[in-house]
Every structure is written in C-alpha cells, then in structure tokens.
Scaffold this motif. Structure first.
Motif, short mmCIF file in Angstrom:
data_model
loop_
_atom_site.label_atom_id
_atom_site.label_comp_id
_atom_site.label_asym_id
_atom_site.label_seq_id
_atom_site.Cartn_x
_atom_site.Cartn_y
_atom_site.Cartn_z
N VAL A 17 0.85 -1.19 0.00
CA VAL A 17 0.00 0.00 0.00
C VAL A 17 0.88 1.23 0.00
CG1 VAL A 17 -2.02 -1.04 1.11
CG2 VAL A 17 -0.23 -0.05 2.52
N LEU A 18 0.36 2.28 -0.60
CA LEU A 18 1.02 3.58 -0.67
C LEU A 18 0.39 4.45 0.40
CD1 LEU A 18 3.09 4.95 -2.55
CD2 LEU A 18 1.17 5.77 -3.88
N VAL A 19 1.21 5.01 1.29
CA VAL A 19 0.67 5.82 2.38
C VAL A 19 1.41 7.15 2.47
CG1 VAL A 19 -0.11 3.86 3.77
CG2 VAL A 19 2.20 4.72 4.07
N ASP A 20 0.72 8.14 3.03
CA ASP A 20 1.29 9.46 3.28
C ASP A 20 1.97 9.43 4.65
OD1 ASP A 20 1.82 12.14 3.65
OD2 ASP A 20 -0.25 12.79 3.53
N THR A 21 3.21 9.90 4.71
CA THR A 21 3.92 9.94 5.99
C THR A 21 3.67 11.26 6.72
OG1 THR A 21 5.94 10.81 4.98
CG2 THR A 21 5.74 8.41 5.16
N GLY A 22 2.77 12.09 6.19
CA GLY A 22 2.41 13.33 6.85
C GLY A 22 3.03 14.57 6.22
N LYS A 23 3.77 14.40 5.13
CA LYS A 23 4.46 15.53 4.52
C LYS A 23 3.80 16.06 3.25
CE LYS A 23 8.88 13.88 6.24
NZ LYS A 23 10.21 13.38 5.87
N ILE A 24 2.78 15.38 2.74
CA ILE A 24 2.13 15.79 1.49
C ILE A 24 1.18 16.95 1.78
CG2 ILE A 24 0.53 15.07 -0.34
CD1 ILE A 24 3.28 13.86 -0.64
N LYS A 25 1.27 17.98 0.97
CA LYS A 25 0.39 19.15 1.07
C LYS A 25 -0.28 19.37 -0.27
CE LYS A 25 1.83 20.23 5.23
NZ LYS A 25 1.44 19.28 6.19
N PRO A 26 -1.58 19.47 -0.42
CA PRO A 26 -2.53 19.18 0.65
C PRO A 26 -2.46 17.71 1.04
CG PRO A 26 -3.69 19.46 -1.43
CD PRO A 26 -2.25 19.76 -1.68
N LYS A 27 -2.87 17.43 2.25
CA LYS A 27 -2.73 16.09 2.81
C LYS A 27 -3.47 15.04 2.00
CE LYS A 27 -2.67 13.65 7.16
NZ LYS A 27 -1.51 12.89 6.79
N GLY A 30 -5.55 8.57 3.19
CA GLY A 30 -5.93 7.24 2.73
C GLY A 30 -4.74 6.42 2.28
N MET A 31 -5.07 5.37 1.61
CA MET A 31 -4.07 4.44 1.09
C MET A 31 -4.44 4.10 -0.34
SD MET A 31 -3.46 1.52 3.91
CE MET A 31 -4.97 1.45 4.83
N ILE A 32 -3.43 3.74 -1.10
CA ILE A 32 -3.66 3.19 -2.44
C ILE A 32 -3.05 1.80 -2.44
CG2 ILE A 32 -3.11 3.38 -4.89
CD1 ILE A 32 -3.01 6.40 -4.55
N HIS A 33 -3.87 0.81 -2.74
CA HIS A 33 -3.37 -0.56 -2.83
C HIS A 33 -2.61 -0.71 -4.14
CE1 HIS A 33 -5.51 -2.20 0.65
NE2 HIS A 33 -6.34 -1.20 0.40
N ASN A 85 -2.42 14.11 -5.71
CA ASN A 85 -1.28 14.98 -5.44
C ASN A 85 -0.03 14.23 -4.97
OD1 ASN A 85 -0.27 17.62 -5.39
ND2 ASN A 85 -0.59 17.76 -3.18
N ILE A 86 0.22 13.06 -5.54
CA ILE A 86 1.35 12.25 -5.11
C ILE A 86 2.58 12.43 -6.00
CG2 ILE A 86 2.14 9.85 -4.90
CD1 ILE A 86 -0.56 9.21 -3.70
N ILE A 87 2.37 12.79 -7.27
CA ILE A 87 3.51 12.98 -8.15
C ILE A 87 3.56 14.41 -8.68
CG2 ILE A 87 3.73 10.58 -8.85
CD1 ILE A 87 2.40 11.29 -11.45
N ILE A 88 4.78 14.81 -9.02
CA ILE A 88 4.98 16.13 -9.60
C ILE A 88 5.58 15.98 -10.98
CG2 ILE A 88 5.18 17.44 -7.48
CD1 ILE A 88 8.19 17.11 -7.61
#
Length: 88
Positions: A17-27, A30-33, A85-88
C-alpha cells in the motif's frame, strides 16, 4: 514525473500500500493498494524524475507485455496519482 517526498510503500501481509507519511500538502488521506506493476512504478518514480516514455521503457525491460497495453495502464495509474497529489 517524480513521487513527492512523504510517500511510503508499506507491505501489509501479501499486499503493498502507498501511504502518506504526513508531509504531502494538501494532505493525502488514505491508502492506495498496489499491484506488482504499480509498486514498480512508484519505486522507479521515487528514485528518478522520469518522463512517461522513460518510465514505459524501464517497465518494458521488466515485464513481457505489449507496449500499447502497458502505456494505457500506466497512464491510468499516473492519472490516479496526480489526482491525489502524489507525483509532480
């Protein structure tokens, strides 16, 4: 394209699973399987800033699949990642 800092892959039993460690803005809440291919995409985009063509080429070196199918599936997954908002 590159995965933003603050995203981590965690293994839960036999799944990733893909998870946010708290640093993504905007937050990202959830998770992505991830299946094996999507995990490899995240791994590649965590290490390097790749264009779509570069990413496809690297994946074709890993998987025995036709280019057209791979391009379609990767484009769908990349769209999902951009949406949250996971990739740039």
């Amino acid at each position: 394209m590159k995965v933003k800092d603050g995203i981590a892959i965690r293994q839960v039993d036999d799944e990733y699973v893909l998870v946010d460690t708290g640093k993504i803005k905007p937050k990202f809440n959830g998770m992505i399987h991830l299946n094996e291919t999507s995990k490899d995409i995240i791994d590649l985009l965590t290490k390097d800033d790749l264009s779509m063509d570069e990413l496809i080429k690297k994946l074709l070196d890993i998987y025995d699949v036709d280019k057209e199918t791979l391009e379609k599936e990767v484009a769908n997954f990349i769209a999902q990642l951009k949406e949250v908002n996971i990739i740039i």
